[in-house]
Design an enzyme around this catalytic site. Structure first.
Site, PDB file in Angstrom:
ATOM      1  N   SER A   8       2.345  10.095   3.481  1.00 55.26           N
ATOM      2  CA  SER A   8       1.843  10.560   2.185  1.00 55.26           C
ATOM      3  C   SER A   8       0.322  10.455   2.169  1.00 55.26           C
ATOM      4  CB  SER A   8       2.424   9.698   1.064  1.00 55.26           C
ATOM      5  OG  SER A   8       1.654   9.897  -0.115  1.00 55.26           O
ATOM      6  N   HIS A  31       3.342  14.770   3.457  1.00 55.22           N
ATOM      7  CA  HIS A  31       3.844  14.591   2.088  1.00 55.22           C
ATOM      8  C   HIS A  31       2.655  14.611   1.116  1.00 55.22           C
ATOM      9  CE1 HIS A  31       6.852  12.999  -0.829  1.00 55.22           C
ATOM     10  NE2 HIS A  31       5.821  12.312  -1.320  1.00 55.22           N
ATOM     11  N   ASP A  33       1.460  14.395  -2.796  1.00 57.52           N
ATOM     12  CA  ASP A  33       1.861  13.942  -4.126  1.00 57.52           C
ATOM     13  C   ASP A  33       0.999  14.583  -5.209  1.00 57.52           C
ATOM     14  OD1 ASP A  33       3.982  11.953  -3.592  1.00 57.52           O
ATOM     15  OD2 ASP A  33       2.401  10.924  -2.473  1.00 57.52           O
ATOM     16  N   MET A  35       0.361  14.768  -9.174  1.00 60.37           N
ATOM     17  CA  MET A  35       0.645  14.022 -10.415  1.00 60.37           C
ATOM     18  C   MET A  35      -0.236  14.565 -11.536  1.00 60.37           C
ATOM     19  SD  MET A  35       0.701  10.128  -8.950  1.00 60.37           S
ATOM     20  CE  MET A  35       1.355   9.734  -7.329  1.00 60.37           C
ATOM     21  N   HIS A  64       5.469  17.049  -3.328  1.00 61.96           N
ATOM     22  CA  HIS A  64       6.237  16.233  -4.269  1.00 61.96           C
ATOM     23  C   HIS A  64       5.590  16.349  -5.649  1.00 61.96           C
ATOM     24  CE1 HIS A  64       7.631  11.847  -5.385  1.00 61.96           C
ATOM     25  NE2 HIS A  64       8.199  12.771  -6.133  1.00 61.96           N
ATOM     26  N   MET A  66       5.187  15.406  -9.254  1.00 64.06           N
ATOM     27  CA  MET A  66       5.458  14.423 -10.306  1.00 64.06           C
ATOM     28  C   MET A  66       4.728  14.926 -11.546  1.00 64.06           C
ATOM     29  SD  MET A  66       5.167  11.074  -7.917  1.00 64.06           S
ATOM     30  CE  MET A  66       4.297  12.049  -6.690  1.00 64.06           C
ATOM     31  N   MET A 135      13.712   7.897  -4.977  1.00 61.50           N
ATOM     32  CA  MET A 135      12.485   7.099  -5.108  1.00 61.50           C
ATOM     33  C   MET A 135      12.828   5.622  -4.923  1.00 61.50           C
ATOM     34  SD  MET A 135       9.863   9.169  -5.729  1.00 61.50           S
ATOM     35  CE  MET A 135       8.733   7.795  -5.826  1.00 61.50           C
ATOM     36  N   GLY A 140       4.293   7.151  -9.089  1.00 64.68           N
ATOM     37  CA  GLY A 140       2.965   7.119  -9.714  1.00 64.68           C
ATOM     38  C   GLY A 140       1.876   6.527  -8.846  1.00 64.68           C
ATOM     39  N   PHE A 141       2.254   5.562  -8.020  1.00 63.73           N
ATOM     40  CA  PHE A 141       1.221   4.870  -7.241  1.00 63.73           C
ATOM     41  C   PHE A 141       1.720   4.519  -5.842  1.00 63.73           C
ATOM     42  CE2 PHE A 141       0.559   4.076 -11.712  1.00 63.73           C
ATOM     43  CZ  PHE A 141      -0.782   4.392 -11.867  1.00 63.73           C
ATOM     44  N   ASP A 173      11.117   7.504  -0.676  1.00 61.02           N
ATOM     45  CA  ASP A 173       9.675   7.512  -0.926  1.00 61.02           C
ATOM     46  C   ASP A 173       9.299   6.268  -1.720  1.00 61.02           C
ATOM     47  OD1 ASP A 173       7.041   8.174  -1.454  1.00 61.02           O
ATOM     48  OD2 ASP A 173       7.505   9.928  -2.691  1.00 61.02           O
ATOM     49  N   GLY A 175       7.206   2.299  -0.593  1.00 62.24           N
ATOM     50  CA  GLY A 175       7.374   1.003   0.065  1.00 62.24           C
ATOM     51  C   GLY A 175       8.000   1.059   1.445  1.00 62.24           C
ATOM     52  N   SER A 196       0.906   3.964   2.328  1.00 67.41           N
ATOM     53  CA  SER A 196       0.034   2.845   2.705  1.00 67.41           C
ATOM     54  C   SER A 196       0.371   2.291   4.089  1.00 67.41           C
ATOM     55  CB  SER A 196       0.093   1.737   1.647  1.00 67.41           C
ATOM     56  OG  SER A 196       1.423   1.418   1.327  1.00 67.41           O
TER      57      SER A 196
HETATM   58  C1  DX5 Z   1       4.472   7.399  -5.255  1.00 68.09           C
HETATM   59  C2  DX5 Z   1       4.392   8.556  -4.296  1.00 68.09           C
HETATM   60  C3  DX5 Z   1       4.502   8.150  -2.885  1.00 68.09           C
HETATM   61  C4  DX5 Z   1       3.457   7.185  -2.405  1.00 68.09           C
HETATM   62  C5  DX5 Z   1       4.127   6.243  -1.467  1.00 68.09           C
HETATM   63  O1  DX5 Z   1       4.777   7.834  -6.529  1.00 68.09           O
HETATM   64  O2  DX5 Z   1       5.386   9.514  -4.565  1.00 68.09           O
HETATM   65  O3  DX5 Z   1       4.599   9.282  -2.021  1.00 68.09           O
HETATM   66  O4  DX5 Z   1       2.385   7.782  -1.745  1.00 68.09           O
HETATM   67  O5  DX5 Z   1       3.218   5.272  -1.101  1.00 68.09           O
HETATM   68  P1  DX5 Z   1       3.674   3.962  -0.305  1.00 68.09           P
HETATM   69  O6  DX5 Z   1       4.268   4.403   0.992  1.00 68.09           O
HETATM   70  O7  DX5 Z   1       2.403   3.208  -0.134  1.00 68.09           O
HETATM   71  O8  DX5 Z   1       4.667   3.245  -1.182  1.00 68.09           O
HETATM   72 ZN    ZN Z   2       5.783  11.076  -3.035  1.00 66.62          ZN
END
Ligand code: DX5
Ligand code: ZN
Length: 221
Positions: A8, A31, A33, A35, A64, A66, A135, A140-141, A173, A175, A196
């Site tokens: 991501s 990927h 994101d 938002m 993705h 959101m 998820m 969101g983060f 998606d 952690g 991350s």
């Molecule tokens: C969160 C995103 C993810 C995010 C995952 O809402 O949809 O794609 O980037 O980040 P990590 O892998 O750090 O949890």
């Molecule tokens: Zn995502």
């Protein structure tokens, strides 16, 4: 089944996106994101940036969304060349109609569920989608802790996909790391998003390889 890794770019350097895209070439998908400050409490990138990424990268793009009202906006991302577009259960009014519209534009359709959303209500429409996104954090983060209470959902979804003899992918998606990858792979997920864990590592290719091998071993084992 083969494990696919989707870094991501939420955790990439937005001032050096091209460089950071070049560092994940050993992955399977990129990927992205999107938002909107409404569906989730964060704001990222939108159409102009995603359009350039689709033009510049040779990798398949996994967009993705959101955002609110994906019924209206998702086709724009298909139009600009996204390989697949993911929209959320909690935001979409007519998921089957939207999936069919995306397919008619040559784009894959993926349906996402948040941690508190059950997957059973979509069992009768599973065949409409190329992929279901479970998820494993609240969206969101990046950088949040993996929610292991989602593993049962992944398992039930895998059982149902197999029962219906479908080839629908299961994406997870949030952690995902070399430590959690075996858990999701064992539960039946085959597309692993990692933000991350990839961009937080100095050697991105090594991080991708570590997640892939950890998942692959568990999937086979
Ligand atoms: C969160 C995103 C993810 C995010 C995952 O809402 O949809 O794609 O980037 O980040 P990590 O892998 O750090 O949890
Ligand atoms: Zn995502």
């Amino acid at each position: 089944m083969t494990i696919q890794i989707a870094p991501s770019i939420l955790s990439a350097d937005f001032c050096n996106l091209e460089k950071d895209l070049n560092e994940i070439k050993t992955a399977d998908l990129v990927h992205i994101d999107v938002m909107d400050y409404h569906f989730v409490p964060n704001l990222t990138i939108g159409e102009p940036v995603v359009k350039r990424i689709c033009q510049v990268t040779k990798m398949p793009t996994d967009v993705h969304l959101m955002i609110e009202d994906p019924d209206r906006w998702a086709p724009h991302y298909a139009q600009m060349g996204a390989t697949s577009v993911t929209f959320h259960m909690g935001a979409t009014h007519a998921p089957v109609r939207l999936a069919r519209e995306l397919h008619s534009m040559g784009c894959k359709a993926c349906f996402a569920v948040r941690p508190a959303e059950p997957v059973e209500p979509i069992f009768d429409i599973l065949s409409e989608f190329d992929m279901i996104l479970v998820m494993t954090v609240e969206p969101g983060f990046g950088g949040q802790k993996f929610l292991d209470n989602q593993l049962g959902k992944v398992r039930r979804l895998r059982d149902e996909i197999d029962r219906q003899h479908l080839s629908t992918h299961i994406e997870v998606d949030g952690g995902v790391s070399p430590q959690t990858a075996p858990l999701v792979a064992k539960a039946g997920a085959d597309v692993l998003v990692a933000g991350s864990a990839v961009y937080g590592a100095s050697d991105r290719a090594q991080a991708i390889a570590d997640i892939r091998s950890a998942a692959q071993k568990a999937y086979q084992g």
